[in-house]
Design a protein around this motif. Sequence first.
Motif, PDB file in Angstrom:
ATOM      1  N   ASN A   2      -4.008  -3.012  -8.708  1.00  0.00           N
ATOM      2  CA  ASN A   2      -3.815  -3.846  -7.529  1.00  0.00           C
ATOM      3  C   ASN A   2      -3.446  -2.993  -6.329  1.00  0.00           C
ATOM      4  O   ASN A   2      -2.915  -1.895  -6.473  1.00  0.00           O
ATOM      5  N   THR A   3      -3.707  -3.521  -5.148  1.00  0.00           N
ATOM      6  CA  THR A   3      -3.342  -2.830  -3.919  1.00  0.00           C
ATOM      7  C   THR A   3      -2.466  -3.744  -3.077  1.00  0.00           C
ATOM      8  O   THR A   3      -2.485  -4.959  -3.221  1.00  0.00           O
ATOM      9  N   PHE A   4      -1.686  -3.132  -2.187  1.00  0.00           N
ATOM     10  CA  PHE A   4      -0.826  -3.868  -1.272  1.00  0.00           C
ATOM     11  C   PHE A   4      -0.937  -3.212   0.090  1.00  0.00           C
ATOM     12  O   PHE A   4      -0.674  -2.019   0.222  1.00  0.00           O
ATOM     13  N   LYS A   5      -1.355  -3.979   1.084  1.00  0.00           N
ATOM     14  CA  LYS A   5      -1.534  -3.436   2.431  1.00  0.00           C
ATOM     15  C   LYS A   5      -0.257  -3.631   3.233  1.00  0.00           C
ATOM     16  O   LYS A   5       0.281  -4.732   3.299  1.00  0.00           O
ATOM     17  N   ILE A   6       0.220  -2.550   3.835  1.00  0.00           N
ATOM     18  CA  ILE A   6       1.418  -2.641   4.658  1.00  0.00           C
ATOM     19  C   ILE A   6       1.036  -2.613   6.132  1.00  0.00           C
ATOM     20  O   ILE A   6      -0.018  -2.094   6.500  1.00  0.00           O
ATOM     21  N   LYS A   7       1.892  -3.190   6.929  1.00  0.00           N
ATOM     22  CA  LYS A   7       1.739  -3.109   8.381  1.00  0.00           C
ATOM     23  C   LYS A   7       2.652  -1.983   8.843  1.00  0.00           C
ATOM     24  O   LYS A   7       3.775  -1.855   8.366  1.00  0.00           O
ATOM     25  N   GLY A   8       2.187  -1.183   9.751  1.00  0.00           N
ATOM     26  CA  GLY A   8       2.993  -0.058  10.216  1.00  0.00           C
ATOM     27  C   GLY A   8       2.754   1.174   9.362  1.00  0.00           C
ATOM     28  O   GLY A   8       1.859   1.219   8.520  1.00  0.00           O
ATOM     29  N   ASP A   9       3.615   2.163   9.571  1.00  0.00           N
ATOM     30  CA  ASP A   9       3.445   3.457   8.908  1.00  0.00           C
ATOM     31  C   ASP A   9       4.005   3.500   7.492  1.00  0.00           C
ATOM     32  O   ASP A   9       3.541   4.265   6.658  1.00  0.00           O
ATOM     33  N   TYR A  10       5.042   2.691   7.220  1.00  0.00           N
ATOM     34  CA  TYR A  10       5.687   2.746   5.909  1.00  0.00           C
ATOM     35  C   TYR A  10       6.460   1.462   5.638  1.00  0.00           C
ATOM     36  O   TYR A  10       6.660   0.640   6.522  1.00  0.00           O
ATOM     37  N   ILE A  11       6.929   1.325   4.388  1.00  0.00           N
ATOM     38  CA  ILE A  11       7.832   0.254   3.990  1.00  0.00           C
ATOM     39  C   ILE A  11       8.880   0.889   3.087  1.00  0.00           C
ATOM     40  O   ILE A  11       8.575   1.827   2.327  1.00  0.00           O
ATOM     41  N   LYS A  12      10.105   0.409   3.164  1.00  0.00           N
ATOM     42  CA  LYS A  12      11.162   0.945   2.313  1.00  0.00           C
ATOM     43  C   LYS A  12      10.957   0.447   0.887  1.00  0.00           C
ATOM     44  O   LYS A  12      10.542  -0.685   0.664  1.00  0.00           O
ATOM     45  N   LEU A  13      11.258   1.308  -0.074  1.00  0.00           N
ATOM     46  CA  LEU A  13      11.006   1.006  -1.479  1.00  0.00           C
ATOM     47  C   LEU A  13      11.680  -0.287  -1.921  1.00  0.00           C
ATOM     48  O   LEU A  13      11.047  -1.131  -2.556  1.00  0.00           O
ATOM     49  N   ASN A  14      12.951  -0.483  -1.583  1.00  0.00           N
ATOM     50  CA  ASN A  14      13.635  -1.697  -2.028  1.00  0.00           C
ATOM     51  C   ASN A  14      13.026  -2.953  -1.408  1.00  0.00           C
ATOM     52  O   ASN A  14      12.937  -3.993  -2.057  1.00  0.00           O
ATOM     53  N   GLN A  15      12.553  -2.863  -0.182  1.00  0.00           N
ATOM     54  CA  GLN A  15      11.885  -4.001   0.459  1.00  0.00           C
ATOM     55  C   GLN A  15      10.566  -4.303  -0.241  1.00  0.00           C
ATOM     56  O   GLN A  15      10.208  -5.469  -0.433  1.00  0.00           O
ATOM     57  N   LEU A  16       9.845  -3.269  -0.620  1.00  0.00           N
ATOM     58  CA  LEU A  16       8.559  -3.450  -1.306  1.00  0.00           C
ATOM     59  C   LEU A  16       8.737  -4.194  -2.624  1.00  0.00           C
ATOM     60  O   LEU A  16       7.979  -5.117  -2.919  1.00  0.00           O
ATOM     61  N   LEU A  17       9.738  -3.810  -3.399  1.00  0.00           N
ATOM     62  CA  LEU A  17       9.968  -4.465  -4.689  1.00  0.00           C
ATOM     63  C   LEU A  17      10.243  -5.956  -4.504  1.00  0.00           C
ATOM     64  O   LEU A  17       9.784  -6.781  -5.297  1.00  0.00           O
ATOM     65  N   LYS A  18      10.960  -6.302  -3.441  1.00  0.00           N
ATOM     66  CA  LYS A  18      11.229  -7.720  -3.160  1.00  0.00           C
ATOM     67  C   LYS A  18       9.961  -8.430  -2.711  1.00  0.00           C
ATOM     68  O   LYS A  18       9.656  -9.526  -3.187  1.00  0.00           O
ATOM     69  N   LEU A  19       9.208  -7.841  -1.807  1.00  0.00           N
ATOM     70  CA  LEU A  19       7.989  -8.473  -1.301  1.00  0.00           C
ATOM     71  C   LEU A  19       6.959  -8.722  -2.405  1.00  0.00           C
ATOM     72  O   LEU A  19       6.257  -9.726  -2.388  1.00  0.00           O
ATOM     73  N   LEU A  20       6.875  -7.806  -3.330  1.00  0.00           N
ATOM     74  CA  LEU A  20       5.926  -7.949  -4.432  1.00  0.00           C
ATOM     75  C   LEU A  20       6.377  -8.987  -5.456  1.00  0.00           C
ATOM     76  O   LEU A  20       5.600  -9.395  -6.309  1.00  0.00           O
ATOM     77  N   GLY A  21       7.631  -9.395  -5.375  1.00  0.00           N
ATOM     78  CA  GLY A  21       8.164 -10.347  -6.336  1.00  0.00           C
ATOM     79  C   GLY A  21       8.571  -9.684  -7.641  1.00  0.00           C
ATOM     80  O   GLY A  21       8.828 -10.364  -8.632  1.00  0.00           O
ATOM     81  N   TRP A  22       8.613  -8.380  -7.661  1.00  0.00           N
ATOM     82  CA  TRP A  22       9.013  -7.654  -8.858  1.00  0.00           C
ATOM     83  C   TRP A  22      10.515  -7.757  -9.064  1.00  0.00           C
ATOM     84  O   TRP A  22      11.001  -7.622 -10.178  1.00  0.00           O
ATOM     85  N   CYS A  23      11.262  -7.942  -7.988  1.00  0.00           N
ATOM     86  CA  CYS A  23      12.706  -8.134  -8.039  1.00  0.00           C
ATOM     87  C   CYS A  23      13.035  -9.358  -7.201  1.00  0.00           C
ATOM     88  O   CYS A  23      12.426  -9.577  -6.153  1.00  0.00           O
ATOM     89  N   ALA A  24      14.001 -10.141  -7.663  1.00  0.00           N
ATOM     90  CA  ALA A  24      14.336 -11.400  -6.996  1.00  0.00           C
ATOM     91  C   ALA A  24      15.188 -11.208  -5.744  1.00  0.00           C
ATOM     92  O   ALA A  24      15.177 -12.063  -4.864  1.00  0.00           O
ATOM     93  N   SER A  25      15.889 -10.092  -5.662  1.00  0.00           N
ATOM     94  CA  SER A  25      16.777  -9.877  -4.516  1.00  0.00           C
ATOM     95  C   SER A  25      16.866  -8.392  -4.196  1.00  0.00           C
ATOM     96  O   SER A  25      16.430  -7.546  -4.985  1.00  0.00           O
ATOM     97  N   GLY A  26      17.468  -8.113  -3.059  1.00  0.00           N
ATOM     98  CA  GLY A  26      17.674  -6.726  -2.674  1.00  0.00           C
ATOM     99  C   GLY A  26      18.613  -6.018  -3.640  1.00  0.00           C
ATOM    100  O   GLY A  26      18.411  -4.854  -3.984  1.00  0.00           O
ATOM    101  N   ALA A  27      19.633  -6.734  -4.105  1.00  0.00           N
ATOM    102  CA  ALA A  27      20.580  -6.149  -5.054  1.00  0.00           C
ATOM    103  C   ALA A  27      19.884  -5.793  -6.364  1.00  0.00           C
ATOM    104  O   ALA A  27      20.133  -4.730  -6.949  1.00  0.00           O
ATOM    105  N   GLU A  28      18.998  -6.668  -6.818  1.00  0.00           N
ATOM    106  CA  GLU A  28      18.250  -6.398  -8.047  1.00  0.00           C
ATOM    107  C   GLU A  28      17.325  -5.201  -7.855  1.00  0.00           C
ATOM    108  O   GLU A  28      17.201  -4.348  -8.739  1.00  0.00           O
TER     109      GLU A  28
END
Length: 68
Positions: A2-28
């Motif tokens: 699978n691929t995931f397209k980001i807007k801008g130059d980068y995304i922070k790793l913890n934000q990516l995990l949340k956006l993908l639904g792999w983690c339910a929260s930032g703490a997770e």
Amino acid sequence: MNTFKIKGDYIKLNQLLKLLGWCASGAEANAAIEQGLVRVNGTVETRKRNKIMPSFKVEYLQESILIT
């Protein structure tokens, strides 16, 4: 793979995990990263705010994604 397209130059790793639904929260997401469960380009990544850029491959548990 699978691929995931980001807007801008980068995304922070913890934000990516949340956006993908792999983690339910930032703490997770932060806990998963701290425990060494996340790989970036095949290497365990423990930096929560690591800048993930296009062409990077991110893996978590049985999931993997290519950033575009």
